[in-house]
Every structure is written in structure tokens, then in C-alpha cells.
Design a protein around this motif. Structure first.
Motif, PDB file in Angstrom:
ATOM      1  N   LEU A  55     -13.023  28.091  65.008  1.00 47.52           N
ATOM      2  CA  LEU A  55     -13.716  28.168  63.719  1.00 47.52           C
ATOM      3  C   LEU A  55     -12.911  28.913  62.664  1.00 47.52           C
ATOM      4  O   LEU A  55     -12.121  29.789  62.994  1.00 47.52           O
ATOM      5  CB  LEU A  55     -15.068  28.869  63.901  1.00 47.52           C
ATOM      6  N   MET A  56     -13.169  28.569  61.421  1.00 47.16           N
ATOM      7  CA  MET A  56     -12.551  29.290  60.306  1.00 47.16           C
ATOM      8  C   MET A  56     -13.572  30.115  59.539  1.00 47.16           C
ATOM      9  O   MET A  56     -13.229  31.118  58.953  1.00 47.16           O
ATOM     10  CB  MET A  56     -11.876  28.296  59.366  1.00 47.16           C
ATOM     11  N   ASP A  57     -14.828  29.686  59.545  1.00 38.94           N
ATOM     12  CA  ASP A  57     -15.876  30.375  58.812  1.00 38.94           C
ATOM     13  C   ASP A  57     -16.166  31.733  59.459  1.00 38.94           C
ATOM     14  O   ASP A  57     -16.502  31.804  60.641  1.00 38.94           O
ATOM     15  CB  ASP A  57     -17.146  29.512  58.819  1.00 38.94           C
ATOM     16  N   LYS A  58     -16.020  32.809  58.674  1.00 39.56           N
ATOM     17  CA  LYS A  58     -16.179  34.154  59.210  1.00 39.56           C
ATOM     18  C   LYS A  58     -17.577  34.397  59.765  1.00 39.56           C
ATOM     19  O   LYS A  58     -17.739  34.995  60.825  1.00 39.56           O
ATOM     20  CB  LYS A  58     -15.850  35.203  58.144  1.00 39.56           C
ATOM     21  N   GLU A  59     -18.610  33.938  59.064  1.00 36.46           N
ATOM     22  CA  GLU A  59     -19.975  34.148  59.546  1.00 36.46           C
ATOM     23  C   GLU A  59     -20.209  33.448  60.883  1.00 36.46           C
ATOM     24  O   GLU A  59     -20.830  34.006  61.791  1.00 36.46           O
ATOM     25  CB  GLU A  59     -20.993  33.675  58.512  1.00 36.46           C
ATOM     26  N   ALA A  60     -19.704  32.237  61.015  1.00 29.70           N
ATOM     27  CA  ALA A  60     -19.850  31.505  62.279  1.00 29.70           C
ATOM     28  C   ALA A  60     -19.069  32.210  63.388  1.00 29.70           C
ATOM     29  O   ALA A  60     -19.567  32.362  64.503  1.00 29.70           O
ATOM     30  CB  ALA A  60     -19.362  30.063  62.114  1.00 29.70           C
ATOM     31  N   LYS A  61     -17.864  32.654  63.063  1.00 30.56           N
ATOM     32  CA  LYS A  61     -17.063  33.383  64.058  1.00 30.56           C
ATOM     33  C   LYS A  61     -17.786  34.644  64.514  1.00 30.56           C
ATOM     34  O   LYS A  61     -17.836  34.942  65.707  1.00 30.56           O
ATOM     35  CB  LYS A  61     -15.695  33.758  63.473  1.00 30.56           C
ATOM     36  N   ASP A  62     -18.330  35.388  63.550  1.00 27.84           N
ATOM     37  CA  ASP A  62     -19.053  36.615  63.876  1.00 27.84           C
ATOM     38  C   ASP A  62     -20.261  36.321  64.760  1.00 27.84           C
ATOM     39  O   ASP A  62     -20.529  37.048  65.721  1.00 27.84           O
ATOM     40  CB  ASP A  62     -19.507  37.339  62.604  1.00 27.84           C
ATOM     41  N   LEU A  63     -20.987  35.248  64.458  1.00 32.07           N
ATOM     42  CA  LEU A  63     -22.156  34.876  65.241  1.00 32.07           C
ATOM     43  C   LEU A  63     -21.769  34.594  66.698  1.00 32.07           C
ATOM     44  O   LEU A  63     -22.363  35.142  67.624  1.00 32.07           O
ATOM     45  CB  LEU A  63     -22.838  33.645  64.643  1.00 32.07           C
ATOM     46  N   TYR A  64     -20.757  33.756  66.899  1.00 32.60           N
ATOM     47  CA  TYR A  64     -20.374  33.393  68.265  1.00 32.60           C
ATOM     48  C   TYR A  64     -19.720  34.553  69.001  1.00 32.60           C
ATOM     49  O   TYR A  64     -19.854  34.668  70.223  1.00 32.60           O
ATOM     50  CB  TYR A  64     -19.503  32.133  68.275  1.00 32.60           C
ATOM     51  N   HIS A  65     -19.075  35.434  68.267  1.00 32.31           N
ATOM     52  CA  HIS A  65     -18.534  36.638  68.891  1.00 32.31           C
ATOM     53  C   HIS A  65     -19.679  37.511  69.404  1.00 32.31           C
ATOM     54  O   HIS A  65     -19.624  38.040  70.516  1.00 32.31           O
ATOM     55  CB  HIS A  65     -17.653  37.410  67.897  1.00 32.31           C
TER      56      HIS A  65
END
Length: 125
Positions: A55-65
Motif C-alpha cells: 500500500l501507499m496510502d498512509k492511513e491504510a498502512k497504519d490500519l493494517y499495521h
């Protein structure tokens, strides 16, 4: 409580009930069921972690992290439960030493195989 049973709107799963039971057949004892649950959490953790890298979207990355970290907490809870119920400290290779026929990270919650779940797919950005 916002989720869980309070958020249920009457939807039900479809399909044969035994379709998700494939990975439960090798587990018959309590310790094996806990190890199997650990395997499922591990598969989900690896899935979320791998998804983050696509992913590139920071919010999506943060969510999955955060979801991956939640799976780690679930695994820690299962190790504690194993120790409490069995009276033994878990082996360093805990789940694999209890059920050697299941491969770590191979299956995730819901019975889906977690091997390279997002291979060939990348977010457009």
C-alpha cells in the motif's frame, strides 16, 4: 459496545458449515486447539503485514499495521492461556511443536490460505 453482537443486523454466513473446518481436524486436545488458534492468528498477522508493504496510502498502512499488532496480542494471549491450562511453559516453536502437520503462516482466520495473498497486486497511486 459498538461492534460485536450489538452491531449484528441478522446477516448469516452461507455455504457448508464444514467448509471452514479443514484445519481443525488435526486438533483434538485442548493444547492442540490453542496451537491451532495461534496458527490462525499468525497467518492473519502475516497477511496484514504483507498487505502493508503493498500500500501507499498512509492511513491504510497504519490500519493494517495496527491489525497486525492486534494479532500479535492475540498470539500472546494464547501462549498465556496455554501455559495456564497445561501448566507448562510454551516451547519456543510453540504451535509447530504441538501440531507439526500445520505450517506456520499457511492459513489465517476464516480458513483462507495466507501464502502470498496479494501477489501481483499493488495499489495504484
Amino acid at each position: 459496545m459498538e461492534g460485536g453482537i450489538n452491531a449484528w443486523e441478522g446477516l448469516v454466513a452461507e455455504g457448508a458449515p464444514q467448509s471452514g473446518m479443514t484445519y481443525f481436524s488435526p486438533a483434538t486436545k485442548l493444547e492442540e486447539l490453542i496451537a491451532l488458534a495461534w496458527f490462525l492468528e499468525d497467518g492473519s498477522r502475516k497477511f496484514y503485514s504483507e498487505l502493508v508493504s503493498t500500500l501507499m496510502d498512509k492511513e491504510a498502512k497504519d490500519l493494517y499495521h495496527e491489525l497486525a499488532k492486534a494479532e500479535e496480542h492475540h498470539q500472546a494471549s494464547l501462549l498465556k492461556l496455554y501455559e495456564e491450562l497445561s501448566g507448562k511453559a510454551p516451547d519456543p516453536r510453540f504451535a509447530g511443536s504441538v501440531i507439526p502437520s500445520v505450517k506456520e503462516g499457511d492459513v489465517m482466520e476464516g480458513g483462507m490460505r495466507s501464502v502470498r495473498p496479494c501477489s501481483g497486486q499493488r495499489e495504484k497511486g
